[in-house]
Design a protein around this motif. Structure first.
Motif, PDB file in Angstrom:
ATOM      1  N   THR A   1      -7.234   8.474   2.150  1.00  0.00           N
ATOM      2  CA  THR A   1      -7.294   8.790   0.724  1.00  0.00           C
ATOM      3  C   THR A   1      -6.105   8.154   0.016  1.00  0.00           C
ATOM      4  O   THR A   1      -4.972   8.275   0.478  1.00  0.00           O
ATOM      5  N   TYR A   2      -6.392   7.470  -1.076  1.00  0.00           N
ATOM      6  CA  TYR A   2      -5.352   6.801  -1.863  1.00  0.00           C
ATOM      7  C   TYR A   2      -5.283   7.474  -3.225  1.00  0.00           C
ATOM      8  O   TYR A   2      -6.291   7.557  -3.949  1.00  0.00           O
ATOM      9  N   LEU A   3      -4.118   7.972  -3.579  1.00  0.00           N
ATOM     10  CA  LEU A   3      -3.922   8.676  -4.840  1.00  0.00           C
ATOM     11  C   LEU A   3      -3.078   7.835  -5.776  1.00  0.00           C
ATOM     12  O   LEU A   3      -2.059   7.275  -5.373  1.00  0.00           O
TER      13      LEU A   3
ATOM     14  N   LEU B   1       0.814  -1.216   0.000  1.00  0.00           N
ATOM     15  CA  LEU B   1       0.000   0.000   0.000  1.00  0.00           C
ATOM     16  C   LEU B   1       0.850   1.270   0.000  1.00  0.00           C
ATOM     17  O   LEU B   1       0.475   2.264  -0.604  1.00  0.00           O
ATOM     18  N   ARG B   2       1.918   1.269   0.746  1.00  0.00           N
ATOM     19  CA  ARG B   2       2.973   2.287   0.692  1.00  0.00           C
ATOM     20  C   ARG B   2       2.549   3.679   1.160  1.00  0.00           C
ATOM     21  O   ARG B   2       3.271   4.307   1.913  1.00  0.00           O
ATOM     22  N   GLN B   3       1.438   4.192   0.731  1.00  0.00           N
ATOM     23  CA  GLN B   3       1.101   5.570   1.051  1.00  0.00           C
ATOM     24  C   GLN B   3       0.852   5.728   2.555  1.00  0.00           C
ATOM     25  O   GLN B   3       0.049   4.991   3.137  1.00  0.00           O
ATOM     26  N   PRO B   4       1.529   6.678   3.205  1.00  0.00           N
ATOM     27  CA  PRO B   4       1.507   6.788   4.668  1.00  0.00           C
ATOM     28  C   PRO B   4       0.120   6.874   5.281  1.00  0.00           C
ATOM     29  O   PRO B   4      -0.142   6.241   6.298  1.00  0.00           O
ATOM     30  N   SER B   5      -0.779   7.642   4.668  1.00  0.00           N
ATOM     31  CA  SER B   5      -2.114   7.808   5.259  1.00  0.00           C
ATOM     32  C   SER B   5      -2.884   6.495   5.260  1.00  0.00           C
ATOM     33  O   SER B   5      -3.609   6.175   6.217  1.00  0.00           O
TER      34      SER B   5
ATOM     35  N   VAL C   1      -1.457   3.377   5.152  1.00  0.00           N
ATOM     36  CA  VAL C   1      -0.761   2.491   6.092  1.00  0.00           C
ATOM     37  C   VAL C   1      -1.185   2.799   7.515  1.00  0.00           C
ATOM     38  O   VAL C   1      -1.474   1.896   8.320  1.00  0.00           O
ATOM     39  N   GLU C   2      -1.256   4.068   7.851  1.00  0.00           N
ATOM     40  CA  GLU C   2      -1.651   4.468   9.204  1.00  0.00           C
ATOM     41  C   GLU C   2      -3.074   4.046   9.511  1.00  0.00           C
ATOM     42  O   GLU C   2      -3.380   3.589  10.619  1.00  0.00           O
ATOM     43  N   ALA C   3      -3.975   4.168   8.526  1.00  0.00           N
ATOM     44  CA  ALA C   3      -5.374   3.774   8.731  1.00  0.00           C
ATOM     45  C   ALA C   3      -5.475   2.277   8.999  1.00  0.00           C
ATOM     46  O   ALA C   3      -6.234   1.845   9.872  1.00  0.00           O
ATOM     47  N   VAL C   4      -4.703   1.473   8.262  1.00  0.00           N
ATOM     48  CA  VAL C   4      -4.726   0.027   8.477  1.00  0.00           C
ATOM     49  C   VAL C   4      -4.163  -0.310   9.863  1.00  0.00           C
ATOM     50  O   VAL C   4      -4.733  -1.142  10.600  1.00  0.00           O
TER      51      VAL C   4
END
Length: 351
Positions: free
Chosen positions: A73-75, A51-55, A57-60
């Motif tokens: 949000t995933y961009l 997933l890589r994107q910090p936001s 990863v933090e949510a998971v």
């Protein structure tokens, strides 16, 4: 296997890109849509490396720790387009597995940006004449109070600026009405030859003032189609008026109407109306954006001749309602041609 098989089946059946993450932080299942979205081998991998994107990863991580459902949000980028997803993460009860789903909100985000841009553009278009009017009022109340020549000159400019604001408000209201009716197909039979001829008659004084001559080729017999007469009058008034203003003085404006048994755009019978000028032409890079709201090829010149930047946007929405098309052909130094394509057979049922 008995534990993972139902999860795999559940994830595969999800309509959205989805994946499942175990308490050991590994991706244990994902569907084809998620695999396509992520673009890297994911099953069995650690979710952080996928997933890589910090936001996200933090949510998971928060969800796996038991803090409840989380979102992020995933961009990403698909081809040449930026895509935005809302990621929802929630624990499946009594399993310790986190279910992650991706919902594409690109269109919603784009619509929101369009609204913000629209408000910003309207504010800008109104602020300029308002600032000018306020400045002249202040001058007339002060230094130019007893200066009759200056007063007359300033009042003339103030009138022009207020007329500009009035045109802008009128076009905004017109655009709003057109958009509200865009999905309602017209059913009244009208004569498009008569509509075009009427438009030319009404614009003859403007053409005479600019020493512009009309070269007209219209059928002698009526051509009937299902349409909104007032809206088509607005379309051809806009296009022919633009041809007069942008074509330049002492030139010709060519208006032709042809009924065809087959128009390729519809694969059926239709009407082709062409409005051509002998002006400076339009650079190819501008053609795809001409019907955008407030888009101007030459902002200074457009404002000088009273353009609001909304005319072709209104034309586009009216033609959408009529299932029509607008084609633009132009070369620098060779003038411009605006071609309206309208089908002769409209859908019977309104949407």
């Amino acid at each position: 296997m008995s534990a993972s098989l139902p999860v795999s089946n559940l994830i595969a059946a999800m309509p959205l890109p989805s994946l499942a993450i175990s308490q050991s932080e590994q991706i244990i299942a994902l569907n084809a849509a998620a695999q396509k979205l992520l673009g890297v081998p994911a099953k069995g991998g650690h979710f952080i490396t996928v997933l890589r994107q910090p936001s996200v990863v933090e949510a998971v991580e928060r969800c796996l720790k038991g803090t409840g459902p989380t979102t992020a949000t995933y961009l990403t980028r698909e081809g040449s387009n930026d895509t935005t997803y809302t990621v929802s993460v929630s624990l499946v009860e009594n399993t310790g597995i986190a279910l992650v789903t991706f919902q594409d909100i690109t269109m919603v985000t784009a619509a929101g940006q369009m609204r913000r841009d629209f408000v910003a553009n309207v504010s800008h278009e109104l602020r300029t004449p308002l600032t000018a009017v306020m400045g002249f009022i202040e001058t007339l109340q002060g230094p130019a109070r007893n200066d009759a020549p200056a007063r007359e000159r300033f009042l003339g400019i103030m009138q022009a600026e207020t007329e500009r604001m009035n045109r802008l408000v009128g076009d905004l209201l017109s655009l709003s009405r057109v958009e509200a009716d865009e999905r309602v197909r017209p059913v009244t039979q009208v004569d498009i030859v008569g509509i075009v001829a009427s438009t030319i008659r009404s614009l003859t004084p403007l053409a005479t003032e600019a020493n512009v001559s009309f070269v007209v080729d219209l059928p002698e017999d009526p051509v009937m189609l299902a349409a909104d007469m007032d809206q088509l009058l607005q379309v051809f008034t806009n296009l022919i008026e633009n041809a007069i203003k942008y074509g330049g003085r002492d030139r010709n404006v060519y208006v032709t109407l042809e009924k065809r048994d087959r128009v390729n755009a519809f694969r059926a019978s239709g009407v082709v109306v062409s409005v051509r000028d002998e002006g400076l032409g339009i650079d190819q890079q501008h053609l795809p954006r001409l019907t955008e709201r407030f888009y101007r090829v030459d902002s200074h010149r457009s404002r000088e001749i009273g353009g609001t930047g909304l005319g072709l946007a209104i034309v586009k929405h009216i033609l959408n309602r009529h299932r029509g098309r607008l084609k633009v052909q132009s070369k620098l130094g060779e003038g411009s041609e605006f071609i309206v394509l309208l089908p002769l057979e409209q859908a019977r049922n309104s949407v």
